[in-house]
Design a protein around this motif. Structure first.
Motif, PDB file in Angstrom:
ATOM      1  N   ASP A  30      60.657  38.198  77.340  1.00 33.03           N
ATOM      2  CA  ASP A  30      59.632  38.732  78.231  1.00 33.03           C
ATOM      3  C   ASP A  30      58.913  39.873  77.515  1.00 33.03           C
ATOM      4  O   ASP A  30      59.182  40.150  76.340  1.00 33.03           O
ATOM      5  N   SER A  31      58.019  40.558  78.195  1.00 31.36           N
ATOM      6  CA  SER A  31      57.206  41.599  77.554  1.00 31.36           C
ATOM      7  C   SER A  31      58.026  42.787  77.071  1.00 31.36           C
ATOM      8  O   SER A  31      57.588  43.531  76.202  1.00 31.36           O
ATOM      9  N   SER A  32      59.250  42.957  77.600  1.00 28.14           N
ATOM     10  CA  SER A  32      60.103  44.061  77.140  1.00 28.14           C
ATOM     11  C   SER A  32      61.067  43.618  76.039  1.00 28.14           C
ATOM     12  O   SER A  32      61.867  44.408  75.562  1.00 28.14           O
ATOM     13  N   GLY A  33      61.011  42.334  75.656  1.00 29.02           N
ATOM     14  CA  GLY A  33      61.885  41.817  74.606  1.00 29.02           C
ATOM     15  C   GLY A  33      63.199  41.260  75.115  1.00 29.02           C
ATOM     16  O   GLY A  33      64.049  40.854  74.344  1.00 29.02           O
ATOM     17  N   SER A  34      63.373  41.221  76.419  1.00 27.25           N
ATOM     18  CA  SER A  34      64.613  40.693  76.998  1.00 27.25           C
ATOM     19  C   SER A  34      64.570  39.172  77.070  1.00 27.25           C
ATOM     20  O   SER A  34      63.506  38.572  77.226  1.00 27.25           O
ATOM     21  N   TYR A  35      65.735  38.575  76.981  1.00 20.52           N
ATOM     22  CA  TYR A  35      65.839  37.124  77.123  1.00 20.52           C
ATOM     23  C   TYR A  35      67.175  36.793  77.765  1.00 20.52           C
ATOM     24  O   TYR A  35      68.110  37.589  77.752  1.00 20.52           O
ATOM     25  N   ARG A  36      67.239  35.613  78.338  1.00 18.73           N
ATOM     26  CA  ARG A  36      68.452  35.176  79.020  1.00 18.73           C
ATOM     27  C   ARG A  36      68.608  33.684  78.782  1.00 18.73           C
ATOM     28  O   ARG A  36      67.649  32.926  78.922  1.00 18.73           O
ATOM     29  N   ILE A  37      69.821  33.285  78.419  1.00 21.16           N
ATOM     30  CA  ILE A  37      70.117  31.864  78.225  1.00 21.16           C
ATOM     31  C   ILE A  37      71.352  31.555  79.064  1.00 21.16           C
ATOM     32  O   ILE A  37      72.479  31.786  78.633  1.00 21.16           O
ATOM     33  N   PRO A  38      71.152  31.077  80.295  1.00 20.28           N
ATOM     34  CA  PRO A  38      72.286  30.843  81.197  1.00 20.28           C
ATOM     35  C   PRO A  38      73.017  29.539  80.891  1.00 20.28           C
ATOM     36  O   PRO A  38      72.498  28.651  80.224  1.00 20.28           O
ATOM     37  N   ASN A  39      74.235  29.481  81.390  1.00 22.21           N
ATOM     38  CA  ASN A  39      75.044  28.253  81.387  1.00 22.21           C
ATOM     39  C   ASN A  39      75.398  27.726  80.005  1.00 22.21           C
ATOM     40  O   ASN A  39      75.471  26.511  79.804  1.00 22.21           O
ATOM     41  N   LEU A  40      75.631  28.616  79.053  1.00 21.55           N
ATOM     42  CA  LEU A  40      76.121  28.171  77.745  1.00 21.55           C
ATOM     43  C   LEU A  40      77.619  27.925  77.826  1.00 21.55           C
ATOM     44  O   LEU A  40      78.348  28.693  78.459  1.00 21.55           O
ATOM     45  N   ALA A  41      78.076  26.876  77.177  1.00 18.58           N
ATOM     46  CA  ALA A  41      79.508  26.597  77.113  1.00 18.58           C
ATOM     47  C   ALA A  41      80.178  27.602  76.181  1.00 18.58           C
ATOM     48  O   ALA A  41      79.543  28.111  75.250  1.00 18.58           O
ATOM     49  N   PRO A  42      81.451  27.906  76.395  1.00 18.20           N
ATOM     50  CA  PRO A  42      82.159  28.787  75.470  1.00 18.20           C
ATOM     51  C   PRO A  42      82.105  28.219  74.055  1.00 18.20           C
ATOM     52  O   PRO A  42      82.109  27.006  73.857  1.00 18.20           O
ATOM     53  N   GLY A  43      82.023  29.111  73.064  1.00 17.87           N
ATOM     54  CA  GLY A  43      81.988  28.681  71.675  1.00 17.87           C
ATOM     55  C   GLY A  43      81.254  29.667  70.795  1.00 17.87           C
ATOM     56  O   GLY A  43      80.850  30.747  71.234  1.00 17.87           O
ATOM     57  N   SER A  44      81.054  29.286  69.550  1.00 16.24           N
ATOM     58  CA  SER A  44      80.353  30.120  68.568  1.00 16.24           C
ATOM     59  C   SER A  44      78.891  29.677  68.486  1.00 16.24           C
ATOM     60  O   SER A  44      78.603  28.478  68.491  1.00 16.24           O
ATOM     61  N   TYR A  45      78.012  30.654  68.387  1.00 17.10           N
ATOM     62  CA  TYR A  45      76.576  30.385  68.355  1.00 17.10           C
ATOM     63  C   TYR A  45      75.895  31.244  67.306  1.00 17.10           C
ATOM     64  O   TYR A  45      76.334  32.360  67.029  1.00 17.10           O
ATOM     65  N   SER A  46      74.827  30.715  66.747  1.00  9.29           N
ATOM     66  CA  SER A  46      73.953  31.532  65.917  1.00  9.29           C
ATOM     67  C   SER A  46      72.694  31.790  66.736  1.00  9.29           C
ATOM     68  O   SER A  46      72.169  30.885  67.393  1.00  9.29           O
ATOM     69  N   VAL A  47      72.243  33.038  66.721  1.00 12.40           N
ATOM     70  CA  VAL A  47      71.060  33.455  67.469  1.00 12.40           C
ATOM     71  C   VAL A  47      70.020  33.885  66.446  1.00 12.40           C
ATOM     72  O   VAL A  47      70.296  34.717  65.585  1.00 12.40           O
ATOM     73  N   ARG A  48      68.833  33.315  66.529  1.00 10.09           N
ATOM     74  CA  ARG A  48      67.747  33.627  65.588  1.00 10.09           C
ATOM     75  C   ARG A  48      66.506  34.005  66.372  1.00 10.09           C
ATOM     76  O   ARG A  48      66.116  33.306  67.305  1.00 10.09           O
ATOM     77  N   VAL A  49      65.909  35.129  66.006  1.00 10.39           N
ATOM     78  CA  VAL A  49      64.718  35.619  66.696  1.00 10.39           C
ATOM     79  C   VAL A  49      63.569  35.661  65.698  1.00 10.39           C
ATOM     80  O   VAL A  49      63.731  36.119  64.564  1.00 10.39           O
ATOM     81  N   SER A  50      62.399  35.192  66.128  1.00  3.13           N
ATOM     82  CA  SER A  50      61.226  35.216  65.256  1.00  3.13           C
ATOM     83  C   SER A  50      59.995  35.608  66.062  1.00  3.13           C
ATOM     84  O   SER A  50      59.929  35.395  67.273  1.00  3.13           O
TER      85      SER A  50
END
Length: 66
Positions: free
Chosen positions: A18-38
């Motif tokens: 959003d305009s403040s830089g916040s994000y939300r990704i609901p309902n992810l299964a447990p585990g390891s993730y890579s997060v990439r922002v561009s």
């Protein structure tokens, strides 16, 4: 607004901040993730996170000018 890509063994999800830089990704299964922002004009940046069941994680990722 920046593009946030989250990839793990269950696939990939892409959201926009959003305009403040916040994000939300609901309902992810447990585990390891890579997060990439561009974002145009910035160097992409990322982090690795591990999500446990019933957990909320905050991944603050800073972008630097190109």
């Amino acid at each position: 607004m920046s593009v946030v890509e989250v990839a793990g063994s269950m696939g990939e999800q892409v959201v926009v901040t959003d305009s403040s830089g916040s994000y939300r990704i609901p309902n992810l299964a447990p585990g390891s993730y890579s997060v990439r922002v561009s974002n145009e004009g910035y160097k992409p940046s990322g982090a690795s996170v591990t999500l446990n069941a019933n957990q909320t994680i905050r991944a603050n990722i800073n972008l630097a000018y190109q």
